[in-house]
Write a protein that holds these residues in place. Sequence first.
Motif, PDB file in Angstrom:
ATOM      1  N   PHE A   1       9.601  58.527  22.055  1.00  0.00           N
ATOM      2  CA  PHE A   1       9.385  58.410  20.612  1.00  0.00           C
ATOM      3  C   PHE A   1       8.032  59.036  20.307  1.00  0.00           C
ATOM      4  O   PHE A   1       7.014  58.641  20.885  1.00  0.00           O
ATOM      5  CB  PHE A   1       9.392  56.934  20.193  1.00  0.00           C
ATOM      6  CG  PHE A   1      10.689  56.231  20.475  1.00  0.00           C
ATOM      7  CD1 PHE A   1      11.763  56.343  19.610  1.00  0.00           C
ATOM      8  CD2 PHE A   1      10.839  55.458  21.625  1.00  0.00           C
ATOM      9  CE1 PHE A   1      12.968  55.695  19.874  1.00  0.00           C
ATOM     10  CE2 PHE A   1      12.030  54.803  21.892  1.00  0.00           C
ATOM     11  CZ  PHE A   1      13.101  54.921  21.024  1.00  0.00           C
ATOM     12  N   ILE A   2       8.022  60.013  19.409  1.00  0.00           N
ATOM     13  CA  ILE A   2       6.788  60.745  19.133  1.00  0.00           C
ATOM     14  C   ILE A   2       6.546  60.814  17.630  1.00  0.00           C
ATOM     15  O   ILE A   2       7.381  61.304  16.871  1.00  0.00           O
ATOM     16  CB  ILE A   2       6.839  62.176  19.703  1.00  0.00           C
ATOM     17  CG1 ILE A   2       7.138  62.149  21.206  1.00  0.00           C
ATOM     18  CG2 ILE A   2       5.525  62.904  19.428  1.00  0.00           C
ATOM     19  CD1 ILE A   2       7.226  63.525  21.851  1.00  0.00           C
ATOM     20  N   ALA A   3       5.379  60.305  17.212  1.00  0.00           N
ATOM     21  CA  ALA A   3       4.928  60.457  15.825  1.00  0.00           C
ATOM     22  C   ALA A   3       3.905  61.583  15.816  1.00  0.00           C
ATOM     23  O   ALA A   3       2.798  61.430  16.328  1.00  0.00           O
ATOM     24  CB  ALA A   3       4.309  59.157  15.322  1.00  0.00           C
ATOM     25  N   THR A   4       4.281  62.710  15.269  1.00  0.00           N
ATOM     26  CA  THR A   4       3.416  63.881  15.295  1.00  0.00           C
ATOM     27  C   THR A   4       2.485  63.903  14.088  1.00  0.00           C
ATOM     28  O   THR A   4       2.722  63.249  13.078  1.00  0.00           O
ATOM     29  CB  THR A   4       4.228  65.185  15.295  1.00  0.00           C
ATOM     30  OG1 THR A   4       4.962  65.271  14.061  1.00  0.00           O
ATOM     31  CG2 THR A   4       5.196  65.225  16.460  1.00  0.00           C
ATOM     32  N   SER A   5       1.430  64.688  14.207  1.00  0.00           N
ATOM     33  CA  SER A   5       0.551  64.973  13.078  1.00  0.00           C
ATOM     34  C   SER A   5       0.435  66.488  12.944  1.00  0.00           C
ATOM     35  O   SER A   5       0.933  67.238  13.783  1.00  0.00           O
ATOM     36  CB  SER A   5      -0.825  64.343  13.299  1.00  0.00           C
ATOM     37  OG  SER A   5      -1.619  64.452  12.130  1.00  0.00           O
ATOM     38  N   GLY A   6      -0.186  66.928  11.867  1.00  0.00           N
ATOM     39  CA  GLY A   6      -0.374  68.355  11.659  1.00  0.00           C
ATOM     40  C   GLY A   6       0.883  69.103  11.258  1.00  0.00           C
ATOM     41  O   GLY A   6       0.869  70.337  11.188  1.00  0.00           O
ATOM     42  N   GLU A   7       1.965  68.379  10.940  1.00  0.00           N
ATOM     43  CA  GLU A   7       3.193  69.059  10.526  1.00  0.00           C
ATOM     44  C   GLU A   7       2.985  69.820   9.230  1.00  0.00           C
ATOM     45  O   GLU A   7       3.470  70.948   9.069  1.00  0.00           O
ATOM     46  CB  GLU A   7       4.310  68.026  10.362  1.00  0.00           C
ATOM     47  CG  GLU A   7       5.716  68.626  10.200  1.00  0.00           C
ATOM     48  CD  GLU A   7       6.104  68.921   8.761  1.00  0.00           C
ATOM     49  OE1 GLU A   7       7.135  69.572   8.552  1.00  0.00           O
ATOM     50  OE2 GLU A   7       5.371  68.521   7.828  1.00  0.00           O
ATOM     51  N   GLU A   8       2.235  69.220   8.320  1.00  0.00           N
ATOM     52  CA  GLU A   8       2.064  69.808   6.998  1.00  0.00           C
ATOM     53  C   GLU A   8       1.199  71.060   6.998  1.00  0.00           C
ATOM     54  O   GLU A   8       1.242  71.846   6.060  1.00  0.00           O
ATOM     55  CB  GLU A   8       1.469  68.774   6.039  1.00  0.00           C
ATOM     56  CG  GLU A   8       2.323  67.532   5.839  1.00  0.00           C
ATOM     57  CD  GLU A   8       3.606  67.808   5.057  1.00  0.00           C
ATOM     58  OE1 GLU A   8       3.869  68.981   4.735  1.00  0.00           O
ATOM     59  OE2 GLU A   8       4.333  66.851   4.785  1.00  0.00           O
TER      60      GLU A   8
END
Length: 345
Positions: free
Chosen positions: A169-176
């Motif tokens: 399970f991965i909650a990513t950042s920097g997608e935006e």
Amino acid sequence: MFSALRHLTTALALGACFILPAQATSSKPGDIANTQARYIATFFPGRVTGSPAEMLSADYIRQQFQQMGYSSDIRTFNSRYIYTAKDNRKNWHNVTGSTVIAAHEGKAPQQIIIMAHLDTYAAQSDADSDANLGGLTLQGIDDNAAGVGVMLELAERLKNVPTQYGIRFIATSGEEEGKLGAENILKRMSAAEKKNTLLVINLDNLIVGDKLYFNSGKRTPEAVRKLTRDRALVIARSRGIVASTNPGLNKDYPKGTGCCNDAEVFDNAGIAVLSVEATNWSLGKKDGYQQRAKSPSFPDGNSWHDVRLDNQQHIDKALPGRIEHRSRDVVRIMLPLVKELAKAG
């Protein structure tokens, strides 16, 4: 706004511990996802990559995984994106993002990744700021607290389920800012880990769109599409849930494939993907960006990045019950699908 920021900064410095009220294992499908999404949107608005709110939300998600009994940690990464000023000057903006990873171990080395981005939109130009796009008050309930909420509910409901394949399970950042977190995850993966990654499931923008879509990657083999995308649609129909796949009305976005989210990073690397989203691929430019018909509540037919529209108060008024119902529908489809794919039992 500034007092809220000071509160977040102080909490971060003190090593705040966040405990979600009402994490009942006997809850109905979607209840946990709905509660988690609303909590994240309420307590961590403005989850701009590298901001105090983003770091706090990452720590909160890590704590949620650990309370479930998972091994979980935060991986930081350094990246940058271009910011455009009013005079059209472009400057690099450096950021440090926080990605959260939790591991559900399987009996075999193969794994399935379930992913949702935790960050909210960062203004990337003076024009964005003038248009009230992004910033410290953006709740981002649709984009993408709801996706994180569904991921956390799946983790909760799978925590005691033995599986043949591992689940990450991965909650990513920097997608935006351009899928920065997803790119960093791929960069850190060894050749063996890439080979053993059977599928990447991406949860993004699940609420405002007219209906649910399950789309494969352009490079995902047809055999895998049948086991993932097509199987999801069968499960949806069996539960009376309206769901579809991109009809391919725009030649740049072939039938049955998705676009423009974290999953694309893995698709380009030749790893099979399944994108779960809510939009309307038949409207506008037929590229998935127009989520619904234009209306006074959604003048452009979407809620993308707008602090006035992508918040739970507005969505609850414009689309009563939508957050709860869509959270329930996605969980009711994804939980049996993930169990099948990971070979639970």
